[in-house]
Design a protein around this motif. Structure first.
Motif, PDB file in Angstrom:
ATOM      1  N   GLY A 184      39.487  29.127  31.377  1.00 20.11           N
ATOM      2  CA  GLY A 184      40.907  29.164  31.055  1.00 20.11           C
ATOM      3  C   GLY A 184      41.542  30.459  31.516  1.00 20.11           C
ATOM      4  O   GLY A 184      42.661  30.494  32.043  1.00 20.11           O
ATOM      5  N   LYS A 185      40.784  31.570  31.345  1.00 17.75           N
ATOM      6  CA  LYS A 185      41.325  32.858  31.762  1.00 17.75           C
ATOM      7  C   LYS A 185      41.508  32.900  33.278  1.00 17.75           C
ATOM      8  O   LYS A 185      42.515  33.409  33.781  1.00 17.75           O
ATOM      9  N   CYS A 186      40.505  32.363  33.988  1.00 20.10           N
ATOM     10  CA  CYS A 186      40.620  32.342  35.446  1.00 20.10           C
ATOM     11  C   CYS A 186      41.820  31.531  35.888  1.00 20.10           C
ATOM     12  O   CYS A 186      42.564  31.928  36.783  1.00 20.10           O
ATOM     13  N   ILE A 187      41.986  30.367  35.251  1.00 23.46           N
ATOM     14  CA  ILE A 187      43.115  29.499  35.634  1.00 23.46           C
ATOM     15  C   ILE A 187      44.428  30.212  35.359  1.00 23.46           C
ATOM     16  O   ILE A 187      45.368  30.166  36.141  1.00 23.46           O
ATOM     17  N   LYS A 188      44.499  30.903  34.211  1.00 24.67           N
ATOM     18  CA  LYS A 188      45.738  31.597  33.851  1.00 24.67           C
ATOM     19  C   LYS A 188      46.083  32.688  34.840  1.00 24.67           C
ATOM     20  O   LYS A 188      47.255  32.959  35.088  1.00 24.67           O
ATOM     21  N   LEU A 189      45.021  33.353  35.373  1.00 22.91           N
ATOM     22  CA  LEU A 189      45.286  34.436  36.321  1.00 22.91           C
ATOM     23  C   LEU A 189      45.706  33.894  37.681  1.00 22.91           C
ATOM     24  O   LEU A 189      46.039  34.658  38.574  1.00 22.91           O
ATOM     25  N   GLY A 190      45.671  32.574  37.816  1.00 25.58           N
ATOM     26  CA  GLY A 190      46.068  31.990  39.109  1.00 25.58           C
ATOM     27  C   GLY A 190      44.862  31.460  39.834  1.00 25.58           C
ATOM     28  O   GLY A 190      43.952  32.220  40.155  1.00 25.58           O
ATOM     29  N   PRO A 191      44.803  30.150  40.064  1.00 25.26           N
ATOM     30  CA  PRO A 191      43.626  29.552  40.695  1.00 25.26           C
ATOM     31  C   PRO A 191      43.406  30.075  42.118  1.00 25.26           C
ATOM     32  O   PRO A 191      42.275  30.108  42.593  1.00 25.26           O
ATOM     33  N   MET A 192      44.441  30.517  42.768  1.00 19.07           N
ATOM     34  CA  MET A 192      44.253  31.159  44.077  1.00 19.07           C
ATOM     35  C   MET A 192      44.584  32.613  43.904  1.00 19.07           C
ATOM     36  O   MET A 192      45.680  32.951  43.528  1.00 19.07           O
ATOM     37  N   GLY A 193      43.661  33.495  44.113  1.00 22.22           N
ATOM     38  CA  GLY A 193      43.973  34.921  43.933  1.00 22.22           C
ATOM     39  C   GLY A 193      43.054  35.537  42.910  1.00 22.22           C
ATOM     40  O   GLY A 193      41.842  35.330  42.926  1.00 22.22           O
ATOM     41  N   ARG A 194      43.619  36.272  41.964  1.00 19.22           N
ATOM     42  CA  ARG A 194      42.791  37.038  41.046  1.00 19.22           C
ATOM     43  C   ARG A 194      41.863  36.137  40.238  1.00 19.22           C
ATOM     44  O   ARG A 194      40.721  36.493  39.968  1.00 19.22           O
ATOM     45  N   GLY A 195      42.395  34.993  39.819  1.00 17.62           N
ATOM     46  CA  GLY A 195      41.570  34.083  39.030  1.00 17.62           C
ATOM     47  C   GLY A 195      40.342  33.638  39.799  1.00 17.62           C
ATOM     48  O   GLY A 195      39.236  33.569  39.256  1.00 17.62           O
ATOM     49  N   PHE A 196      40.533  33.361  41.049  1.00 16.29           N
ATOM     50  CA  PHE A 196      39.433  32.882  41.881  1.00 16.29           C
ATOM     51  C   PHE A 196      38.363  33.958  42.023  1.00 16.29           C
ATOM     52  O   PHE A 196      37.166  33.691  41.916  1.00 16.29           O
ATOM     53  N   PHE A 197      38.815  35.202  42.226  1.00 12.61           N
ATOM     54  CA  PHE A 197      37.843  36.285  42.368  1.00 12.61           C
ATOM     55  C   PHE A 197      37.057  36.481  41.082  1.00 12.61           C
ATOM     56  O   PHE A 197      35.856  36.730  41.099  1.00 12.61           O
ATOM     57  N   LEU A 198      37.795  36.379  39.952  1.00 10.68           N
ATOM     58  CA  LEU A 198      37.112  36.517  38.664  1.00 10.68           C
ATOM     59  C   LEU A 198      36.057  35.436  38.517  1.00 10.68           C
ATOM     60  O   LEU A 198      34.927  35.699  38.085  1.00 10.68           O
ATOM     61  N   LEU A 199      36.435  34.213  38.896  1.00 10.97           N
ATOM     62  CA  LEU A 199      35.497  33.092  38.773  1.00 10.97           C
ATOM     63  C   LEU A 199      34.242  33.357  39.597  1.00 10.97           C
ATOM     64  O   LEU A 199      33.114  33.154  39.130  1.00 10.97           O
ATOM     65  N   VAL A 200      34.475  33.833  40.819  1.00 13.20           N
ATOM     66  CA  VAL A 200      33.325  34.106  41.691  1.00 13.20           C
ATOM     67  C   VAL A 200      32.440  35.178  41.080  1.00 13.20           C
ATOM     68  O   VAL A 200      31.212  35.074  41.047  1.00 13.20           O
ATOM     69  N   ARG A 201      33.098  36.227  40.557  1.00 17.80           N
ATOM     70  CA  ARG A 201      32.310  37.316  39.961  1.00 17.80           C
ATOM     71  C   ARG A 201      31.462  36.815  38.803  1.00 17.80           C
ATOM     72  O   ARG A 201      30.268  37.112  38.700  1.00 17.80           O
ATOM     73  N   ILE A 202      32.110  36.052  37.935  1.00 17.93           N
ATOM     74  CA  ILE A 202      31.373  35.558  36.781  1.00 17.93           C
ATOM     75  C   ILE A 202      30.236  34.647  37.208  1.00 17.93           C
ATOM     76  O   ILE A 202      29.107  34.754  36.730  1.00 17.93           O
ATOM     77  N   ALA A 203      30.544  33.734  38.125  1.00 18.13           N
ATOM     78  CA  ALA A 203      29.512  32.784  38.560  1.00 18.13           C
ATOM     79  C   ALA A 203      28.327  33.519  39.162  1.00 18.13           C
ATOM     80  O   ALA A 203      27.161  33.200  38.874  1.00 18.13           O
ATOM     81  N   SER A 204      28.613  34.523  39.991  1.00 18.89           N
ATOM     82  CA  SER A 204      27.492  35.238  40.615  1.00 18.89           C
ATOM     83  C   SER A 204      26.698  36.012  39.573  1.00 18.89           C
ATOM     84  O   SER A 204      25.470  36.057  39.633  1.00 18.89           O
ATOM     85  N   THR A 205      27.393  36.615  38.591  1.00 20.66           N
ATOM     86  CA  THR A 205      26.662  37.322  37.524  1.00 20.66           C
ATOM     87  C   THR A 205      25.715  36.375  36.819  1.00 20.66           C
ATOM     88  O   THR A 205      24.551  36.700  36.579  1.00 20.66           O
ATOM     89  N   VAL A 206      26.245  35.188  36.478  1.00 20.72           N
ATOM     90  CA  VAL A 206      25.418  34.223  35.759  1.00 20.72           C
ATOM     91  C   VAL A 206      24.196  33.839  36.582  1.00 20.72           C
ATOM     92  O   VAL A 206      23.064  33.855  36.097  1.00 20.72           O
ATOM     93  N   LEU A 207      24.439  33.535  37.861  1.00 21.45           N
ATOM     94  CA  LEU A 207      23.319  33.099  38.704  1.00 21.45           C
ATOM     95  C   LEU A 207      22.279  34.196  38.850  1.00 21.45           C
ATOM     96  O   LEU A 207      21.072  33.952  38.739  1.00 21.45           O
ATOM     97  N   VAL A 208      22.753  35.425  39.065  1.00 20.87           N
ATOM     98  CA  VAL A 208      21.816  36.535  39.254  1.00 20.87           C
ATOM     99  C   VAL A 208      20.999  36.748  37.974  1.00 20.87           C
ATOM    100  O   VAL A 208      19.783  36.925  38.017  1.00 20.87           O
ATOM    101  N   THR A 209      21.674  36.712  36.810  1.00 18.88           N
ATOM    102  CA  THR A 209      20.954  36.925  35.549  1.00 18.88           C
ATOM    103  C   THR A 209      19.887  35.863  35.348  1.00 18.88           C
ATOM    104  O   THR A 209      18.746  36.166  35.005  1.00 18.88           O
ATOM    105  N   PHE A 210      20.288  34.620  35.560  1.00 22.66           N
ATOM    106  CA  PHE A 210      19.303  33.537  35.409  1.00 22.66           C
ATOM    107  C   PHE A 210      18.136  33.719  36.363  1.00 22.66           C
ATOM    108  O   PHE A 210      16.971  33.548  36.003  1.00 22.66           O
ATOM    109  N   ALA A 211      18.482  34.070  37.613  1.00 23.45           N
ATOM    110  CA  ALA A 211      17.416  34.238  38.614  1.00 23.45           C
ATOM    111  C   ALA A 211      16.448  35.324  38.180  1.00 23.45           C
ATOM    112  O   ALA A 211      15.233  35.167  38.257  1.00 23.45           O
TER     113      ALA A 211
END
Lengths: 501, 505
Positions: free
Chosen positions: B216-243
Motif C-alpha cells: 500500500g505504501k509503495c502504491i501511495k508513493l506512485g506505482p511509477m517512480g519512488r514507489g517502484f524503487f521502494l518495491l524493488v528495494r524491499i523485494a531484493s532485501t527479502v530475497l537476499v535475506t531468505f537466500a
C-alpha cells in the motif's frame, strides 16, 4: 514534566508496592531454601509433641530450639493451627517432612507475618516528615522509605511496630513491645542497652534543663517502677515455667552457645574476620621468614568450614569475655551521648543503629544476618540526610553482598544480583558516594566475578576451597568497619554542636 | 526520577519475574520416553552440533525424525547450534549424540534457562524498550508504565521461561520489523520480519499485514517512480535475506523441499487437543472432524481464514498508516488463530504481541485480551506444573496494568471508540456502552478466575473427563471472537482524533 502520572498520587502507590513485593515473594517461595521451613517444622513438632520440660533438652534434629521461650510459646500456638493442615508434620522424628499441606501451611504463615510487617512499614511511613515542595511521588521520602524497607529481604518480620512507638513517643507501649521482641529473638539484646538508656533518660526524667542536659530533680521513681514492672512481667511470662523447673542454665546455654567458635563457619564481616586474616597472614609470613616453626602452629581449621573452638597462631586468642568487653567499650560513647542529650526519635535511632553495629562488629559468633538489624534503622535515617544516605548505600550493599555465599544454589544468584542492582539504582539517585566509596563498591563487583567465575576455573580450587568465602568476608568487613567509623564520627560531630530538638 | 533509571528498573524487574518463573518446572520434566519441548530443544542442539547440515532435516540412521525431528525453519537450527557450542564447552555430556537423550540435571536446566534469558535480553527486550519509548504517545511516565506492563505480559513469560520455548526470538524479530516500519525504515523492517519468519514459520500469521502495508505504501508513493524503487528495494532485501538463511540448503533442491515438508506438515487434522478456536468450539455441537473429509476440512478452514482476514487487509492496503498497521496485525493474527488449520494454543502469542502494541491506545480491551490469552493456555500450564507462576504473574499483570495505565478511568465511549457500535445498534435505545464494556470486563475476569480455581480444585466427573479444558477453551474462544470483531470495527472507524490524543497526554 514534573507532574506525576495519573493514579500515582495518594496512598494507592503503597498498596501497589506492597502487592508487588508480596507477589514477587510468592513467586520465589518455591525457591527459598527448605532449611528455614525444616527449622520451623522441627520447632512446631517439638513444642507440640513434647512436654515443656523437654523443649530445651530435645536434640533429635540438628536444628535445636535456640530462641527465647516466648518464641517457643508462639510456635506452640501456631502448631495448634498446623495440626489441621497435616498432623504428620508435628511428629519430631519426621525430619525433612514436606507434604503439600505442610508446605501450604508454611507459605500461608509467611504471607501472614509479611502482612503484619507491611502494616508496620505503612505506619512508619506516615511518621516520616515530608518536605514541602512539588516533588513527584517517586522522590517523596516516605515512598523511598517504603521501598527500602519492604525490599529489605523481609528477614526482620517481627520488627514491626517498634519504630512506630519510638516515632510517636509512646514510651510505655514501646517498652512493652521491646520486651516482647527481646523475648522472641534474643538477638535484640544487641540494642537493649541503647533502648534501656533512652527510656531511662526520656521517660523517667520528666523534664530537661533548658539546654537539654539532665535535670536530676525531675526523676520520677513511679515511671521507673512502671517500666520495670512491664519488662519483668514479660520476662516472667516467658521464662517463668523454665525457672520454676530449674532449667534456666540449659535454656541460657541454648540461647547463647559460647561453645561455638569466635566466628561462624563462614566469617561474618566484622572486626574478628580482619583479626583472623591478620593472624593467618602473620603466621604464613613467620614461617616464610623462619621466625616460627611450622609444626608449632595449630592445624588450620578456621577456614575448614566447621564450627569449633580454635586458637590463633600468632596473635593472642580471643575469648568470649574479651568480645563482651570490646562491645561494651564500643557502645559506651553512643550510650553516653544519648544520656547527655537525647535528641528525640532521630537521636535514638542513631544510637540504636550504633549499638547494633557495634555488637555486630565485636560480638562472639555473630551471624551475617545480624547486619540487617543495623541496616533497618539506618534506612529510616537515610531518607532524611544525604550523608546518612551515602553511608547507607555502602553498608547495605556490603551487608547484602556478604549474605550471598549463604545462597548455595547457582540458580538463585541472578535474582539476588538483579535485586541488588535494583536496590542500588533506586537508592542511588543523585551522587551520594565519595570517589573512594565508589571505587570500593566497584571492587565488590570484581570480587564477585573473581569468586564466582574465575576461582572455580583456577588451579587453587582443590587446595584452598574456602578462599572465595574468606575473600568475600574480609572485603566486606572493610566496608562494614568503614561505615561504622563514619557513623560514629557523624554522631560525635553532632554532639559537639548541640542542636535544637 | 530520570527516564533511563525508570527504564532500567522496569527491565530489571522484568528480568526478575522471568527468572523467578524459570525456577519452576518445564514441559515434560521427568516424563520419559518422549519428555517435552525442553527435551526437543536439547535434542536439536545435539543434532545440529554432531551432524552435518545436510542431514539435519532428513531421516537417517543417526537422526530419527520421530524423536523430536526439527520442524522449524533454519534459523532455529542455527540458534541451537550456537547454544550447542556453549553447552559443549561447559559439559560435553549435554550434547552427546544418542547418549544424551532425556538428559536432565539442575545444571543443565540452569544452562537452558540462561539461553532463553540471553536471547530475550539481546532481541526481545531492547525492541520492547525502543518501541515504548519512541513509538507511543504520552508523557514519559506513561511510556514507562506501558513498558512495564508490556514486559509483564504473563503469556510469553510462562511459555518461554516455564514451558520452555524461544518465542521471544521470533516475536522479538517481528517487533523489530514493526519498529523499523514505524520509524520509516522499510527495507530494514522487511529484513527483520524475514528473520522472524525464518525462525518460526508461524510468523506467517503476521505476513499479510506486513505485505499489505508495504505494498500500500509503495502504491501511495506512485506505482511509477519512488514507489517502484521502494518495491524493488524491499523485494531484493527479502530475497537476499531468505537466500542467506537458506544458503546451506540451496545447493540441492530436494533438501530445500524436505525442509519445507518438515515445517509444513499437512497430514494432521483440523485441530489437535483443546484449543480456543472456532473449529474446536464448533466440535462440541457438531462433530466436524467426522462429518467432513480431511480435504474438505482444509478447504473450509482456508476459505474461512481468507474471508476473515480479507476486510482488514484490504483496508490496510488502501490506507497504509501505522495505526492501521497495528490493528491489522492484531486482526490478521486473530483471524488465523480462530479459523486456521492445525492451530496450537501457543499460537495465541502471535495475536498477543500486536495487542501489546495497543496497550497504550486501547488499555482496557488490550488488558482484557492479554489476560484471556494467558487463561486460554491454562490446561497446558497445569500439565507443566506452572500453577503458582500462572496465578502470580496474572494477578500482577492485572493489578499493575489497571493501576499504571488507569484503564478503568479512561473508558469513555470516545476513548474506547465505540462510536461505530452505536451506528450498528441504532435500533436499540441509547445504551451506555462504556458501562456495558466495563461490566463485561469484570464478568470476564471473574469467570476466568472462577474457572481457573475450579480447574485446579475440583475433579471432573468421570463421564466428562475433559470438562474443564473444554470450558476454558470455549470461554476463551467467545472472548477472542468478541475482541476480533471489536478490533475490526475499530480498524474501520477511522484514526484516533487529535483531540482525544491531546487529552490523554
Amino acid at each position: 514534566t514534573v507532574m506525576a502520572a495519573p493514579g500515582l498520587d495518594g496512598c494507592s502507590w503503597f498498596a501497589a508496592l506492597s502487592l508487588g513485593v508480596s507477589l514477587l515473594k510468592c513467586l520465589f517461595m518455591d525457591a527459598y531454601h527448605s532449611t528455614d521451613f525444616e527449622v520451623h517444622r522441627n520447632w512446631l513438632a517439638v513444642t507440640h509433641s513434647l512436654p515443656v520440660s523437654r523443649w530445651y533438652h530435645e536434640n533429635t534434629s540438628e536444628w535445636t530450639l535456640d530462641y527465647p521461650p516466648l518464641f517457643a510459646w508462639f510456635e506452640f500456638g501456631l502448631s495448634h493451627v498446623a495440626q489441621h493442615f497435616d498432623r504428620n508434620m508435628l511428629v519430631v522424628e519426621n525430619l525433612n517432612y514436606a507434604s503439600p499441606a505442610t508446605v501450604l501451611f508454611q507459605r500461608l504463615s509467611v504471607v501472614f507475618t509479611d502482612l503484619v510487617f507491611i502494616f508496620a512499614v505503612r505506619e512508619c511511613c506516615r511518621c516520616v516528615q515530608e518536605q514541602k515542595g512539588p516533588r513527584d511521588v517517586l522522590s517523596r521520602p516516605s515512598f523511598v522509605l517504603a521501598v527500602l524497607l519492604l525490599w529489605n529481604f523481609g528477614l526482620l518480620i517481627v520488627d514491626h511496630g517498634f519504630p512506630v512507638c519510638v516515632e510517636q513517643s509512646r514510651h510505655l507501649q514501646g517498652a512493652l513491645l521491646f520486651a516482647i521482641l527481646l523475648n522472641l529473638k534474643h538477638i535484640y539484646l544487641y540494642v537493649a542497652p541503647a533502648y534501656g538508656i533512652y527510656l531511662l533518660r526520656s521517660y523517667c526524667f520528666t523534664q530537661d534543663h533548658k539546654d537539654g542536659s539532665v535535670n536530676w530533680r525531675s526523676f520520677s521513681p513511679l515511671r521507673l517502677l512502671a517500666l520495670g514492672a512491664i519488662v519483668v512481667s514479660v520476662c516472667a511470662l516467658s521464662f517463668g515455667p523454665f525457672i520454676a523447673m530449674g532449667q534456666l542454665p540449659q535454656v541460657l546455654s541454648r540461647l547463647f552457645p559460647f561453645k561455638r567458635g569466635l566466628c561462624h563457619a563462614y566469617w561474618a564481616p566484622n572486626i574478628w574476620a580482619l583479626y583472623n586474616m591478620l593472624d593467618k597472614v602473620l603466621a604464613v609470613l613467620g614461617v616464610r621468614l623462619k621466625l616460627l616453626e611450622e609444626a608449632e602452629l595449630p592445624r588450620a581449621s578456621m577456614t575448614g568450614g566447621l564450627v569449633q573452638e580454635f586458637q590463633h597462631s600468632v596473635l593472642p586468642s580471643v575469648s568470649p569475655s574479651v568480645t563482651l568487653v570490646c562491645t561494651l567499650l564500643s557502645i559506651l560513647p553512643a550510650v553516653a551521648s544519648i544520656w547527655r542529650r537525647p535528641r528525640g526519635a532521630r537521636g535514638f535511632l542513631r544510637c540504636l543503629l550504633l549499638c547494633a553495629l557495634a555488637s555486630f562488629m565485636f560480638g562472639w559468633h555473630v551471624h551475617e544476618k545480624a547486619v540487617l538489624i543495623a541496616i533497618l534503622p539506618l534506612s529510616i535515617l537515610a531518607v532524611e540526610s544525604r550523608e546518612d544516605a551515602g553511608i547507607f548505600l555502602v553498608l547495605t550493599t556490603t551487608g547484602h553482598y556478604s549474605l550471598f555465599p549463604l545462597i548455595f544454589t547457582p540458580a538463585e544468584l541472578p535474582i539476588k544480583v538483579v535485586l541488588m542492582l535494583l536496590f542500588v539504582i533506586f537508592s542511588g539517585q543523585g551522587s551520594l558516594l565519595r570517589p573512594l566509596e565508589s571505587v570500593y563498591l566497584a571492587g565488590l563487583v570484581a570480587v564477585a566475578i573473581a569468586c564466582e567465575i574465575v576461582f572455580p576455573l583456577s588451579p587453587w580450587q582443590q587446595r584452598l576451597p574456602f578462599l572465595p568465602l574468606l575473600a568475600t568476608s574480609v572485603y566486606c568487613s572493610v566496608g562494614v568497619s568503614y561505615s561504622f567509623l563514619r557513623l560514629y564520627a557523624s554522631l560525635l560531630r553532632q554532639d559537639e554542636k548541640p542542636k535544637q530538638l | 526520577m530520570q527516564t533511563w533509571s525508570l527504564v532500567s528498573i522496569c527491565v530489571l524487574l522484568g528480568v526478575v519475574v522471568r527468572w523467578g518463573v524459570s525456577l519452576n518446572s518445564y514441559s515434560g520434566a521427568g516424563k520419559p520416553p518422549m519428555f517435552g519441548d525442553y527435551e526437543a530443544q536439547r535434542h536439536w542442539q545435539e543434532v545440529t552440533y554432531n551432524l552435518p547440515v545436510q542431514e539435519w532435516y532428513f531421516n537417517t540412521t543417526e537422526n530419527d525424525l520421530n524423536y523430536w525431528g526439527l520442524d522449524y525453519p533454519p534459523l532455529t537450527a542455527y540458534h541451537s547450534l550456537i547454544c550447542a557450542y556453549v553447552a559443549k564447552m561447559i559439559n560435553p555430556e549435554w550434547v552427546e549424540l544418542h547418549r544424551s537423550r532425556g538428559y536432565e540435571s539442575p545444571a543443565h536446566k540452569l544452562f537452558m534457562r540462561a539461553t532463553v534469558l540471553v536471547a530475550d535480553l539481546l532481541i526481545y527486550i531492547p525492541a520492547v524498550v525502543l518501541y515504548c519509548l519512541y513509538l507511543t504517545d504520552g508523557s514519559s511516565k506513561k511510556k514507562v508504565s506501558t513498558l512495564f506492563c508490556f514486559l509483564l505480559y504473563p503469556g510469553l513469560i510462562l511459555i518461554d521461561y516455564g514451558h520452555f520455548q524461544y518465542n521471544g526470538v521470533s516475536l522479538g524479530f517481528a517487533l523489530w520489523g514493526v519498529l523499523a516500519l514505524g520509524l520509516g525504515w522499510d527495507a530494514l523492517g522487511s529484513m527483520a520480519f524475514c528473520l522472524a519468519l525464518n525462525y518460526k514459520q508461524m510468523e506467517l500469521y503476521h505476513a499479510l499485514p506486513f505485505f499489505c502495508y508495504l505494498l500500500g505504501k509503495c502504491i501511495k508513493l506512485g506505482p511509477m517512480g519512488r514507489g517502484f524503487f521502494l518495491l524493488v528495494r524491499i523485494a531484493s532485501t527479502v530475497l537476499v535475506t531468505f537466500a542467506l538463511c537458506w544458503l546451506p540448503f540451496l545447493s540441492d533442491p530436494s533438501e530445500a523441499l524436505q525442509v519445507v515438508r518438515r515445517i509444513f506438515p499437512v497430514a494432521r487434522g483440523l485441530f489437535e487437543d483443546k484449543v480456543a478456536n472456532t473449529w474446536c468450539s464448533l466440535n462440541i455441537l457438531i462433530k466436524i472432524r467426522s462429518i467432513l473429509s480431511s480435504d474438505s476440512q482444509i478447504y473450509l478452514s482456508t476459505a474461512c481464514t481468507l474471508l476473515a482476514v480479507l476486510p482488514s487487509s484490504v483496508k490496510l492496503l488502501t490506507k497504509p498508516t501505522f495505526w492501521q498497521f497495528k490493528l491489522a496485525l492484531a486482526n490478521s493474527a486473530l483471524a488465523f488463530f480462530l479459523f486456521s488449520y492445525q492451530v496450537h494454543e501457543k499460537s495465541i502469542l502471535l495475536a498477543a504481541l500486536p495487542v501489546c502494541l495497543l496497550l497504550n491506545d486501547l488499555p482496557l480491551v488490550a488488558i482484557w485480551f492479554l489476560l484471556t490469552s494467558t487463561f486460554s493456555m491454562l490446561p497446558l500450564l497445569l500439565k507443566d506444573g506452572l500453577l503458582v507462576p500462572y496465578v502470580v504473574t496474572s494477578l500482577a499483570f492485572l493489578f499493575f496494568s489497571l493501576y499504571l495505565l488507569s484503564a478503568l478511568e479512561h473508558c469513555s465511549e470516545e476513548e474506547l471508540r465505540l462510536g461505530a457500535y452505536h451506528k450498528m445498534l441504532f435500533f436499540l435505545p441509547k445504551l451506555d456502552l462504556a458501562c456495558i464494556t466495563r461490566w463485561k470486563f469484570y464478568i470476564g475476569v471473574a469467570a476466568m478466575a472462577g474457572l481457573s480455581a475450579v480447574s485446579v480444585a475440583l475433579v471432573p466427573p468421570p463421564h466428562l473427563p475433559d470438562l474443564f479444558p473444554v470450558l476454558v477453551s470455549t470461554t476463551a474462544f467467545l472472548q477472542f471472537l468478541g475482541t476480533f470483531l471489536y478490533f475490526n470495527i475499530v480498524q474501520f472507524s477511522g484514526p484516533p482524533s487529535r483531540k482525544t490524543q491531546k487529552k490523554n497526554n
